[in-house]
Design an enzyme around this catalytic site. Sequence first.
Site, PDB file in Angstrom:
ATOM      1  N   SER A  49      37.458  11.752  -3.104  1.00 34.45           N
ATOM      2  CA  SER A  49      37.586  10.439  -2.452  1.00 34.45           C
ATOM      3  C   SER A  49      39.070  10.096  -2.338  1.00 34.45           C
ATOM      4  O   SER A  49      39.916  10.788  -2.923  1.00 34.45           O
ATOM      5  CB  SER A  49      36.886   9.374  -3.304  1.00 34.45           C
ATOM      6  OG  SER A  49      37.594   9.244  -4.529  1.00 34.45           O
ATOM      7  N   ASP A  81      35.617  12.523   0.922  1.00 37.06           N
ATOM      8  CA  ASP A  81      34.533  11.537   0.796  1.00 37.06           C
ATOM      9  C   ASP A  81      35.048  10.158   1.226  1.00 37.06           C
ATOM     10  O   ASP A  81      36.112   9.718   0.758  1.00 37.06           O
ATOM     11  CB  ASP A  81      34.094  11.507  -0.676  1.00 37.06           C
ATOM     12  CG  ASP A  81      32.815  10.718  -0.882  1.00 37.06           C
ATOM     13  OD1 ASP A  81      32.000  10.636   0.055  1.00 37.06           O
ATOM     14  OD2 ASP A  81      32.620  10.202  -2.006  1.00 37.06           O
ATOM     15  N   ASP A 103      34.725   7.085   7.367  1.00 34.03           N
ATOM     16  CA  ASP A 103      33.822   5.963   7.101  1.00 34.03           C
ATOM     17  C   ASP A 103      34.383   4.705   7.744  1.00 34.03           C
ATOM     18  O   ASP A 103      35.192   3.987   7.154  1.00 34.03           O
ATOM     19  CB  ASP A 103      33.643   5.775   5.593  1.00 34.03           C
ATOM     20  CG  ASP A 103      32.675   4.640   5.281  1.00 34.03           C
ATOM     21  OD1 ASP A 103      32.197   3.988   6.240  1.00 34.03           O
ATOM     22  OD2 ASP A 103      32.392   4.407   4.094  1.00 34.03           O
ATOM     23  N   GLU A 133      29.546   7.521   9.265  1.00 35.90           N
ATOM     24  CA  GLU A 133      28.557   6.628   8.632  1.00 35.90           C
ATOM     25  C   GLU A 133      28.222   5.451   9.535  1.00 35.90           C
ATOM     26  O   GLU A 133      29.082   4.883  10.191  1.00 35.90           O
ATOM     27  CB  GLU A 133      29.092   6.116   7.283  1.00 35.90           C
ATOM     28  CG  GLU A 133      28.118   5.146   6.592  1.00 35.90           C
ATOM     29  CD  GLU A 133      28.446   4.891   5.119  1.00 35.90           C
ATOM     30  OE1 GLU A 133      28.943   5.818   4.435  1.00 35.90           O
ATOM     31  OE2 GLU A 133      28.200   3.766   4.658  1.00 35.90           O
ATOM     32  N   HIS A 179      26.199   2.746  -4.006  1.00 31.85           N
ATOM     33  CA  HIS A 179      27.040   3.477  -4.958  1.00 31.85           C
ATOM     34  C   HIS A 179      26.979   2.864  -6.363  1.00 31.85           C
ATOM     35  O   HIS A 179      26.686   1.692  -6.509  1.00 31.85           O
ATOM     36  CB  HIS A 179      28.499   3.465  -4.482  1.00 31.85           C
ATOM     37  CG  HIS A 179      28.718   4.236  -3.222  1.00 31.85           C
ATOM     38  ND1 HIS A 179      29.116   3.650  -2.048  1.00 31.85           N
ATOM     39  CD2 HIS A 179      28.576   5.551  -2.947  1.00 31.85           C
ATOM     40  CE1 HIS A 179      29.232   4.574  -1.102  1.00 31.85           C
ATOM     41  NE2 HIS A 179      28.897   5.739  -1.621  1.00 31.85           N
ATOM     42  N   HIS A 209      24.026   8.896   0.637  1.00 28.99           N
ATOM     43  CA  HIS A 209      25.048   8.461  -0.320  1.00 28.99           C
ATOM     44  C   HIS A 209      24.390   7.640  -1.423  1.00 28.99           C
ATOM     45  O   HIS A 209      23.236   7.242  -1.302  1.00 28.99           O
ATOM     46  CB  HIS A 209      26.098   7.589   0.393  1.00 28.99           C
ATOM     47  CG  HIS A 209      27.089   8.386   1.175  1.00 28.99           C
ATOM     48  ND1 HIS A 209      28.414   8.472   0.832  1.00 28.99           N
ATOM     49  CD2 HIS A 209      26.939   9.151   2.286  1.00 28.99           C
ATOM     50  CE1 HIS A 209      29.039   9.258   1.697  1.00 28.99           C
ATOM     51  NE2 HIS A 209      28.165   9.673   2.600  1.00 28.99           N
ATOM     52  N   GLY A 210      25.142   7.406  -2.472  1.00 27.52           N
ATOM     53  CA  GLY A 210      24.615   6.555  -3.556  1.00 27.52           C
ATOM     54  C   GLY A 210      23.348   7.131  -4.145  1.00 27.52           C
ATOM     55  O   GLY A 210      22.385   6.415  -4.424  1.00 27.52           O
ATOM     56  N   ALA A 211      23.331   8.449  -4.353  1.00 35.19           N
ATOM     57  CA  ALA A 211      22.069   9.125  -4.664  1.00 35.19           C
ATOM     58  C   ALA A 211      21.931   9.533  -6.136  1.00 35.19           C
ATOM     59  O   ALA A 211      21.069  10.344  -6.464  1.00 35.19           O
ATOM     60  CB  ALA A 211      21.918  10.346  -3.755  1.00 35.19           C
ATOM     61  N   ASP A 254      27.955  11.274  -7.764  1.00 29.33           N
ATOM     62  CA  ASP A 254      29.187  11.053  -8.508  1.00 29.33           C
ATOM     63  C   ASP A 254      28.863  10.369  -9.843  1.00 29.33           C
ATOM     64  O   ASP A 254      29.183  10.871 -10.920  1.00 29.33           O
ATOM     65  CB  ASP A 254      30.143  10.191  -7.664  1.00 29.33           C
ATOM     66  CG  ASP A 254      31.511  10.046  -8.306  1.00 29.33           C
ATOM     67  OD1 ASP A 254      31.693  10.517  -9.440  1.00 29.33           O
ATOM     68  OD2 ASP A 254      32.414   9.453  -7.691  1.00 29.33           O
TER      69      ASP A 254
HETATM   70  P1  13P Z   1      26.585   7.671  -6.621  1.00 27.14           P
HETATM   71  O1  13P Z   1      27.454   6.520  -7.039  1.00 27.14           O
HETATM   72  O2  13P Z   1      25.138   7.261  -6.584  1.00 27.14           O
HETATM   73  O3  13P Z   1      26.774   8.876  -7.455  1.00 27.14           O
HETATM   74  O4  13P Z   1      26.960   8.045  -5.115  1.00 27.14           O
HETATM   75  C1  13P Z   1      28.085   8.829  -4.851  1.00 27.14           C
HETATM   76  C2  13P Z   1      28.451   8.840  -3.396  1.00 27.14           C
HETATM   77  O5  13P Z   1      27.729   8.419  -2.521  1.00 27.14           O
HETATM   78  C3  13P Z   1      29.761   9.418  -3.051  1.00 27.14           C
HETATM   79  O6  13P Z   1      30.011   9.365  -1.687  1.00 27.14           O
HETATM   80  O1  G3H Z   2      31.471   6.844  -2.883  1.00 30.59           O
HETATM   81  C1  G3H Z   2      32.190   6.626  -3.858  1.00 30.59           C
HETATM   82  C2  G3H Z   2      32.431   7.726  -4.820  1.00 30.59           C
HETATM   83  O2  G3H Z   2      31.628   7.572  -5.949  1.00 30.59           O
HETATM   84  C3  G3H Z   2      33.891   7.830  -5.147  1.00 30.59           C
HETATM   85  O3  G3H Z   2      34.302   6.839  -6.023  1.00 30.59           O
HETATM   86  O4  G3H Z   2      36.472   5.966  -5.122  1.00 30.59           O
HETATM   87  O5  G3H Z   2      35.930   5.791  -7.548  1.00 30.59           O
HETATM   88  O6  G3H Z   2      36.470   8.014  -6.531  1.00 30.59           O
HETATM   89  P1  G3H Z   2      35.885   6.641  -6.309  1.00 30.59           P
HETATM   90 ZN    ZN Z   3      29.317   7.566  -0.786  1.00 28.72          ZN
END
Ligand code: 13P
Ligand code: G3H
Ligand code: ZN
Length: 306
Positions: A49, A81, A103, A133, A179, A209-211, A254
């Site tokens: 990211s 990301d 994004d 997205e 997320h 995402h957010g999985a 993540d």
């Molecule tokens: P999580 O926070 O559910 O792990 O999602 C990660 C994500 O979507 C990164 O792009």
């Molecule tokens: O989508 C978000 C990811 O979990 C990345 O998070 O910006 O804290 O690295 P971060």
């Molecule tokens: Zn994401």
Amino acid sequence: MLEFLSKMYVPANRDKYAIGQFNISNLEFAQAAVAAATESKAPIILAASSSAIKYAGIEQLVAIVKSLADKATVPIALHLDHGADIKQAAECVKHGFTSVMIDASDKLLEENIRITREVVALAHTSGVTVEAELGRLGGIEDDLNVAIKDAHLTDPAEAERFVHETGCDALAVAVGTSHGAYKFKGKPIIAFDRIAEIKKRVGIPLVLHGASSVEPSAVATINRFGGKIDDAHGLEDDSYKRAVSLGVCKVNIDTDLRLVWTATLRKLLAENPAEFDPRKLLGPARDAVRDEIKHKIKLLGSAGKA
Ligand code: 13P
Ligand code: G3H
Ligand code: ZN
């Protein structure tokens, strides 16, 4: 070898499995991901990211992933990301990322289309894959009315137009996930019917995402050893199979990695107060992240596909 993600998507989209995206910010997470993929014989996506790049440095992250990928026997993609803008996407293409996400989902539709098109034009010149997205990630509570739900979930007709006009390779959809560790208030709700409808219209790989499942055992360990993570909820294991069967080809994880990492470290530190060798602390945490990734790879159906 580092591989272009679009190449890895072809069999995934055809044979209905998903490739896991696992976020990394350091050497240990990258090693854990490559070990998990190798042991599972699975294709894998290592993602950075904007904040990961800021934390570790783009040259350092690319060097770590490239050196691991060069020796690996499975295809590995290096992905940006939630790319913030065209400049950042260009920077990642220049440094050897094989996939970038742009994004612009917080912009109006026309603006999102314009920005995504520009990223597609520049990335495709180098063969790099583009994920875009549409929609706003966020939970869909049972008591929200239909108009509010529709306002932030991805609209299938808009998705069709968006993919047609941008030429993006993969589309991240808003279908009820979000997320972090606090995804759902009660039972998880995911708009599976919408995944199916969008897929029918666009055909390209969809991205969830957010999985994270917000692993309850990791949360319990963190709380037992001095942490404080209340009311955290994520996806149920069944949801992965269902989402993948409807056309999701990439699943982003993540939070689960951060949780198992922290749980392992907290327990180790509490139970071994005299230990101060970082390798004895980070090594087991790295192994726990590897095992969590292997578990996710199995759920996504990508084990044995490399
Ligand atoms: P999580 O926070 O559910 O792990 O999602 C990660 C994500 O979507 C990164 O792009
Ligand atoms: O989508 C978000 C990811 O979990 C990345 O998070 O910006 O804290 O690295 P971060
Ligand atoms: Zn994401």
